[in-house]
Design an enzyme around this catalytic site. Sequence first.
Site, PDB file in Angstrom:
ATOM      1  N   SER A  66       1.052  -1.415   0.086  1.00 34.63           N
ATOM      2  CA  SER A  66       0.524   0.387   0.178  1.00 34.63           C
ATOM      3  C   SER A  66       0.669   1.081   0.013  1.00 34.63           C
ATOM      4  O   SER A  66       1.889   1.120   1.059  1.00 34.63           O
ATOM      5  CB  SER A  66      -0.683  -0.013   1.274  1.00 34.63           C
ATOM      6  OG  SER A  66      -1.490   1.194   1.542  1.00 34.63           O
ATOM      7  N   TYR A  86      -2.538   0.360  10.165  1.00 38.95           N
ATOM      8  CA  TYR A  86      -2.262  -0.018   8.598  1.00 38.95           C
ATOM      9  C   TYR A  86      -0.949   0.122   7.828  1.00 38.95           C
ATOM     10  O   TYR A  86      -0.463  -0.733   7.678  1.00 38.95           O
ATOM     11  CB  TYR A  86      -3.534  -0.069   7.852  1.00 38.95           C
ATOM     12  CG  TYR A  86      -3.515  -0.047   6.534  1.00 38.95           C
ATOM     13  CD1 TYR A  86      -3.868  -1.211   6.010  1.00 38.95           C
ATOM     14  CD2 TYR A  86      -3.564   0.516   5.699  1.00 38.95           C
ATOM     15  CE1 TYR A  86      -4.244  -1.626   4.900  1.00 38.95           C
ATOM     16  CE2 TYR A  86      -3.657   0.094   4.023  1.00 38.95           C
ATOM     17  CZ  TYR A  86      -3.617  -0.622   3.799  1.00 38.95           C
ATOM     18  OH  TYR A  86      -4.323  -1.445   2.728  1.00 38.95           O
TER      19      TYR A  86
END
Length: 299
Positions: A142, A156
């Site tokens: 990501s 995250y």
Amino acid sequence: MGPPTVWLITGASTGLGLALTKRAIERGDFVLASARDTTRFDPFLAELDSQTRARVHTLKLDVTAPLADIQHVVQEGLAVWGRIDCIVNNAGLLLVGASEEIGAEGMMQLMQTNFAGVINVTNAVLPHLRQRRTGTVIIVGSRSAFRNEFTGVASYAASKAAVHSYGETLSAELKPFGIRVMIVVPGTFGQPMSIPPVPPKNPHADYDAARKAMAAFLEAMKHNKTGGDPLKGMDVVVDVVKGEGKAEKLMQPGSGCEWPLWLLLGEDCIRDVKARLENMGNVLEAWKEVGSGLSRSDT
């Protein structure tokens, strides 16, 4: 065009995983599509003709399960077409909130899926790939690992930074066996994941304003129609793995390009990663004298 590829894709029932499944079978490949709930594949499978449907096999797989359970599912998958050519570690969770309020317990919960799950799925398939001396391991990371300097994304972003680092070392470990590793870093594609901030067990009033801003941001993201097309993004992944389409020229012998350890998808991702690298370069140049001259021989 080369021979068909057999893919094992985790988290394949939605989002980028489903988009990759669609693109792979459209191009004549075979897909072991896995998810915790295989009934979620039903609408997609119902749209396929019988010949195409025969190239998709669904697997019930929870990446947080013990390694022995994951190995059992992988063996089930290997029995379908006799091989796996490409693993795509796509399954993941999103947890939003101030890191002090989420705490280590919440962060480790996310790590179990986003980090440990990637390692266990990969390790379950690696004996097969090492025996064949060929194969591809894809880790879906990501851009949050590069653009993370705001409240709410610590858990995250940390989990994705962990798998990025794991993928880099894994690439060096597996290269002698002819196994390629690629870290795919998507920007915003299609309808983004939207999860409200988790109500903290021990809320701190100092984070009330940040929590309100996070909730407003996630609500706005639900209606975000910009960003990349998941099908186009996953088409690029198939191109690179198969050496076709947009990647064909770069993958030709003599092109001067090597297999890409990193594949950045989307203009927003490319922009944010470039900005992070430039910022690190600026800090390095500005402070290098402070961090130099520290060896035992320096006086």
